[in-house]
Each structure stands twice: as C-alpha cells, then as structure tokens.
Design a protein around this motif. Structure first.
Motif, PDB file in Angstrom:
ATOM      1  N   ALA A 171      -2.458   8.182  -4.609  1.00 18.68           N
ATOM      2  CA  ALA A 171      -2.445   9.644  -4.716  1.00 18.68           C
ATOM      3  C   ALA A 171      -1.034  10.147  -5.017  1.00 18.68           C
ATOM      4  N   ASP A 172      -0.934  11.024  -5.976  1.00 25.74           N
ATOM      5  CA  ASP A 172       0.312  11.744  -6.275  1.00 25.74           C
ATOM      6  C   ASP A 172       1.523  10.837  -6.451  1.00 25.74           C
ATOM      7  N   GLU A 173       1.446   9.957  -7.428  1.00 24.90           N
ATOM      8  CA  GLU A 173       2.618   9.135  -7.761  1.00 24.90           C
ATOM      9  C   GLU A 173       3.705  10.002  -8.372  1.00 24.90           C
ATOM     10  N   GLU A 174       3.291  10.948  -9.206  1.00 26.81           N
ATOM     11  CA  GLU A 174       4.268  11.692 -10.015  1.00 26.81           C
ATOM     12  C   GLU A 174       5.051  12.750  -9.241  1.00 26.81           C
ATOM     13  N   GLY A 175       4.461  13.297  -8.192  1.00 27.11           N
ATOM     14  CA  GLY A 175       5.152  14.373  -7.466  1.00 27.11           C
ATOM     15  C   GLY A 175       5.355  15.607  -8.326  1.00 27.11           C
ATOM     16  N   ALA A 176       4.484  15.787  -9.324  1.00 30.26           N
ATOM     17  CA  ALA A 176       4.708  16.853 -10.312  1.00 30.26           C
ATOM     18  C   ALA A 176       4.543  18.249  -9.709  1.00 30.26           C
ATOM     19  N   ARG A 177       3.692  18.361  -8.697  1.00 25.87           N
ATOM     20  CA  ARG A 177       3.398  19.694  -8.173  1.00 25.87           C
ATOM     21  C   ARG A 177       4.322  20.107  -7.043  1.00 25.87           C
ATOM     22  N   PHE A 178       4.654  19.153  -6.162  1.00 28.60           N
ATOM     23  CA  PHE A 178       5.476  19.498  -4.988  1.00 28.60           C
ATOM     24  C   PHE A 178       6.820  18.763  -4.977  1.00 28.60           C
ATOM     25  N   GLY A 179       7.130  18.051  -6.056  1.00 27.00           N
ATOM     26  CA  GLY A 179       8.420  17.372  -6.141  1.00 27.00           C
ATOM     27  C   GLY A 179       8.564  16.192  -5.202  1.00 27.00           C
ATOM     28  N   ARG A 180       7.414  15.610  -4.755  1.00 25.22           N
ATOM     29  CA  ARG A 180       7.483  14.464  -3.850  1.00 25.22           C
ATOM     30  C   ARG A 180       6.742  13.297  -4.517  1.00 25.22           C
ATOM     31  N   SER A 181       7.515  12.415  -5.181  1.00 23.99           N
ATOM     32  CA  SER A 181       6.924  11.275  -5.876  1.00 23.99           C
ATOM     33  C   SER A 181       6.445  10.219  -4.883  1.00 23.99           C
ATOM     34  N   LEU A 182       5.584   9.315  -5.346  1.00 25.85           N
ATOM     35  CA  LEU A 182       5.118   8.153  -4.577  1.00 25.85           C
ATOM     36  C   LEU A 182       4.524   8.566  -3.227  1.00 25.85           C
ATOM     37  N   PHE A 183       3.791   9.667  -3.223  1.00 25.72           N
ATOM     38  CA  PHE A 183       3.268  10.208  -1.963  1.00 25.72           C
ATOM     39  C   PHE A 183       2.342   9.205  -1.269  1.00 25.72           C
ATOM     40  N   GLY A 184       1.264   8.840  -1.932  1.00 23.84           N
ATOM     41  CA  GLY A 184       0.247   7.991  -1.299  1.00 23.84           C
ATOM     42  C   GLY A 184       0.753   6.592  -0.986  1.00 23.84           C
ATOM     43  N   SER A 185       1.542   6.027  -1.897  1.00 23.80           N
ATOM     44  CA  SER A 185       2.012   4.660  -1.659  1.00 23.80           C
ATOM     45  C   SER A 185       3.059   4.617  -0.548  1.00 23.80           C
ATOM     46  N   SER A 186       3.887   5.659  -0.441  1.00 23.92           N
ATOM     47  CA  SER A 186       4.888   5.638   0.643  1.00 23.92           C
ATOM     48  C   SER A 186       4.213   5.840   1.992  1.00 23.92           C
ATOM     49  N   ALA A 187       3.093   6.580   2.017  1.00 23.93           N
ATOM     50  CA  ALA A 187       2.350   6.735   3.275  1.00 23.93           C
ATOM     51  C   ALA A 187       1.742   5.396   3.678  1.00 23.93           C
ATOM     52  N   ALA A 188       1.104   4.719   2.718  1.00 27.00           N
ATOM     53  CA  ALA A 188       0.477   3.431   3.019  1.00 27.00           C
ATOM     54  C   ALA A 188       1.529   2.379   3.394  1.00 27.00           C
ATOM     55  N   ALA A 189       2.704   2.489   2.784  1.00 25.60           N
ATOM     56  CA  ALA A 189       3.769   1.523   3.077  1.00 25.60           C
ATOM     57  C   ALA A 189       4.437   1.834   4.420  1.00 25.60           C
ATOM     58  N   GLY A 190       4.196   3.024   4.950  1.00 22.65           N
ATOM     59  CA  GLY A 190       4.803   3.405   6.222  1.00 22.65           C
ATOM     60  C   GLY A 190       6.231   3.900   6.072  1.00 22.65           C
ATOM     61  N   SER A 191       6.696   4.069   4.836  1.00 24.82           N
ATOM     62  CA  SER A 191       8.091   4.481   4.651  1.00 24.82           C
ATOM     63  C   SER A 191       8.246   6.000   4.536  1.00 24.82           C
ATOM     64  N   MET A 192       7.140   6.733   4.461  1.00 23.96           N
ATOM     65  CA  MET A 192       7.241   8.191   4.368  1.00 23.96           C
ATOM     66  C   MET A 192       7.812   8.741   5.680  1.00 23.96           C
ATOM     67  N   ALA A 193       8.910   9.487   5.556  1.00 25.28           N
ATOM     68  CA  ALA A 193       9.563   9.993   6.771  1.00 25.28           C
ATOM     69  C   ALA A 193       9.913  11.467   6.635  1.00 25.28           C
TER      70      ALA A 193
END
Ligand SMILES: [Zn+2]
Length: 414
Positions: free
Chosen positions: A119-141
């Motif tokens: 989900a939302d790799e591009e971050g085009a709408r909210f300026g937050r790239s790699l949204f779904g993958s960083s959540a799954a990776a546990g690195s979203m902070a």
C-alpha cells in the motif's frame, strides 16, 4: 498451462485502460481508482488456488499454500503517482501474479508462495513513501507525525485511511505478515538509463543507495553592485558555484555509480543590485557503500571550507535527512544473475538510486533481491515511461526462473 509472459503485457495495458487517462496512470493510493485497481487484481487471481487478505496497513496479500510454512514473497505496488507511467510498480505486481498462477497450476509448491501488493509505495498523496512496506517491516516510527498530515484537499491522513479500513494506530500489526518469510523478490523498471546504454534488457540490483542530504549555507556580505570593487566582495554565491562544480569532481573521483547533486540554491537578498549575502544550497549525495558515502561527505565538507576561505565567506552545514545503504542478499543475487543469463544471455549488476519496498523488507532481515528491466530513455513518473514489450516478457520469464530457483533452494535441506 505454462507461464504466459505476453498475458502480463496485455494485463498492463488493460489496467492502464481501466485506471489511467490521457495524462497517464491515476492510481494514487487510498483513492477510488486505487481501490478499483485492487479489485481488478483480485479478479485476475480468482481462478488461482490462492487466499486473499488485506493486512492492517492496507497491503494486499495473495497466498498459495505450499508443503512448508516458510514463504517466498514476491512484491510490488499497484499505486502510482498522479499522471504516472504504465509500468512503475504494477509491472512487479502483474509479473508476480503470472508467476503465482503458473506455480499454482503445477500443484502444491514446496514452500508457501505469496504475492504482496504494498500500500502507498509512492507517498504521492501524503508525502510518506513506502507506507505499507515500512509498517510490515516494523520500521515505521512516524505515526505521530503522520496523524497531522493532510492531502492537497486538506483531508487528514487518518481519516482517508479509515475509509479504506486502515487504522493508523494498528498498522504495525502488519508485521506478522513477514513471519516465516524466507526470501523476497521484486521486479521493477530501472527508472534510469544504465541498462539501455548497455543494450541489455535485464539487470540484478545489488542494493539501494545510502543517502546524505544537507543544507549548506554560505554567508558573505551584501554590498552595492555598482560601488563594490570586485576584489573587495564577500560573495556567498561564489561559494555555492564553486561547491557545485567541486561535488561533480567528488562523484567522478569516487566512481562506482556515486552521485552528488546540488538540487537548489536560494540566494539572498536576491536582487540584481546587490552582491549575494547568503546562498543556501541543497546537497544530495548517494552511494551503495556506507564508508564511501561518509568519505564523499567529508570531501564535500573539506571543499566547502577551502572555498569559504578563498572567498572570505563563512560556511555551515545542517543535515536534513539520511539513510544508510541497504545491501541485498548475496545468494539471491547469484540466483538472479543465473536466471537473467538463462533468459537473456547476459546479465549486469547495478545499484538502485531510488528506494523501493524491497529496501524495507531487506531492513527487516528477510533475504531480498530485485531485478531491473530496461527503461526507455530512463524516464519514469511520467506517461512517457516505457519499456519494449519483448523486454517486459523477458522480465516475467526471469522473475519466474528466479522464483523457481529460490523455491528449490528454500526447500533443500542444508
Ligand atoms: Zn515503483
């Protein structure tokens, strides 16, 4: 039925027809159009023996159960930038769908195989790239910061995500998806000119560049453009100009694909009748090797100080953002090289300048590799983005070979 690489090209055109317009692809994450694309993908896999699941971060998973719970993941992203191209992200997903269908038709694989549409790799709408993958990776902070983010229409991120069933407070629960993941593969267009220049369809990606991003400020003295003699000036723009030329030399001396970019210079007072007092330079440096990247930064700092002394001005540095290089798995790089040589004769190894979902998965400790397929003219994030259909078909074949080789390796007891 065997693999049908031509079907991937047809499906890419169909998706473009369904979710694009005369300006290009419009599958911006969290929009109706994006939802329609996910629904369409679901339809493409409805006859395959897979289970679908949408996780807490909005990632769409299709799972083909194998004899073992260890899983091979194949990933991509169906979201695009506004006015995007017909390949960025969705090629990966549709090639993965083709591979999944091929494996599914041959019966239970030795390991579980999963396709993920991040989900939302591009971050085009909210300026937050790699949204779904960083959540799954546990690195979203940055959830606290994301809570206040708004799109161009002023709508808050949590509110928009909630419409798609995603609660910002729960996105890290997607981490459980990577349990049992033993390898991650991602095919992507290169988005650069290297493979085209070498006249090669495919390459293996060694990892993603580390990035050092700094604001470099030169400070001199504003003075009248008419009355100040040339040898009495303290011209901040001279510092910026000399540094810009110097960073090109630093990249050249470093070699190995190193890049340095001065992406912007703002001068003050910025009027035609005054010597420039301050010049604020945006500097971006990238390399695949952490030590080399640090050396490039040191060189740029030393050069800026030497230049400041020459021009009788001051210089200061402020770090804006950075990320360490992320290296892909050596064993998978070897397998990817083999797979490419088998379908295309020759392979090439190259780093990735842009970040990708694969970098997040690799950061989470899952052995990862990416394949790049040639981009025409090196263009992406525009409707001009293109790749020859025969190269797209080779890319699907290479991904399929790589998946097969990876399954064999994961299944063999060693
Ligand atoms: Zn992409």
């Amino acid at each position: 039925m065997a693999l049908q690489p031509a079907r991937t090209v047809e499906e890419l055109r169909e998706l473009q027809e369904l979710t694009g317009d005369e300006n290009g692809a419009q599958r911006v994450a969290w929009t109706e159009t994006w939802e329609r694309a996910r629904e369409w993908l679901r339809g493409k896999l409805e006859d395959a023996p897979v289970d679908e699941e949408i996780d807490e971060a909005g990632n769409q998973w299709f799972t083909l159960r194998g004899s073992s719970d260890r899983s091979l993941l194949i990933g991509g992203h169906i979201d695009s930038v506004p006015n995007g191209g017909w390949l960025d992200g969705c090629l990966n997903v549709l090639a993965g769908a083709e591979v999944l269908r091929r494996i599914g038709e041959e019966g239970d694989p030795a390991v579980t195989v999963r396709l993920v549409n991040w989900a939302d790799e591009e971050g085009a709408r909210f300026g937050r790239s790699l949204f779904g993958s960083s959540a799954a990776a546990g690195s979203m902070a940055d959830q606290d910061e994301l809570r206040g983010r708004r799109d161009a229409d002023g709508r808050l991120l949590p509110e928009v995500l909630a419409e798609r069933g995603v609660e910002l407070d729960r996105v890290l629960e997607a981490r459980k998806q990577l349990a049992g993941a033993a390898a991650y593969l991602e095919l992507h267009i290169e988005q650069g000119p290297v493979l085209e220049a070498l006249d090669l369809p495919l390459g293996v990606v060694l990892g993603t560049f580390g990035v050092e991003r700094h604001l470099v400020t030169f400070k001199g003295q504003a003075a009248h453009a008419g009355s100040t003699p040339m040898d009495r000036r303290r011209d901040a723009l001279a510092g910026a100009a000399k540094l810009e030329l110097e960073i090109r030399e630093i990249a050249k001396r470093t070699g190995g694909g190193a890049v340095c970019t001065m992406g912007g210079v703002v001068t003050k007072p910025g009027i035609v009748t005054s010597v420039v007092e301050t010049a604020e330079c945006l500097l971006d440096q990238r390399n695949l090797e952490a030590g080399t990247l640090a050396a490039m930064l040191d060189e740029a700092k030393a050069a800026s100080e030497r230049i400041a002394a020459e021009e009788d001005i001051e210089v200061s540095w402020e770090r804006i953002w950075g990320i360490e290089p992320i290296l892909f798995d050596d064993g998978l790089i070897e397998l990817a090289d083999e797979a490419i040589r088998e379908v295309a004769g020759e392979s090439h190894r190259l780093p990735s300048g842009p970040l990708h979902d694969a970098a997040e998965v690799a950061r989470a400790g899952v052995p990862t590799v990416m394949l790049f397929v040639q981009s025409l003219r090196g263009l992406s994030h525009t409707k001009l983005e293109d790749t020859k259909p025969e190269h797209l078909e080779l890319a699907v074949q290479a991904l399929d070979r790589l998946a097969e080789k990876t399954i064999e390796r994961l299944a063999s007891p060693s």
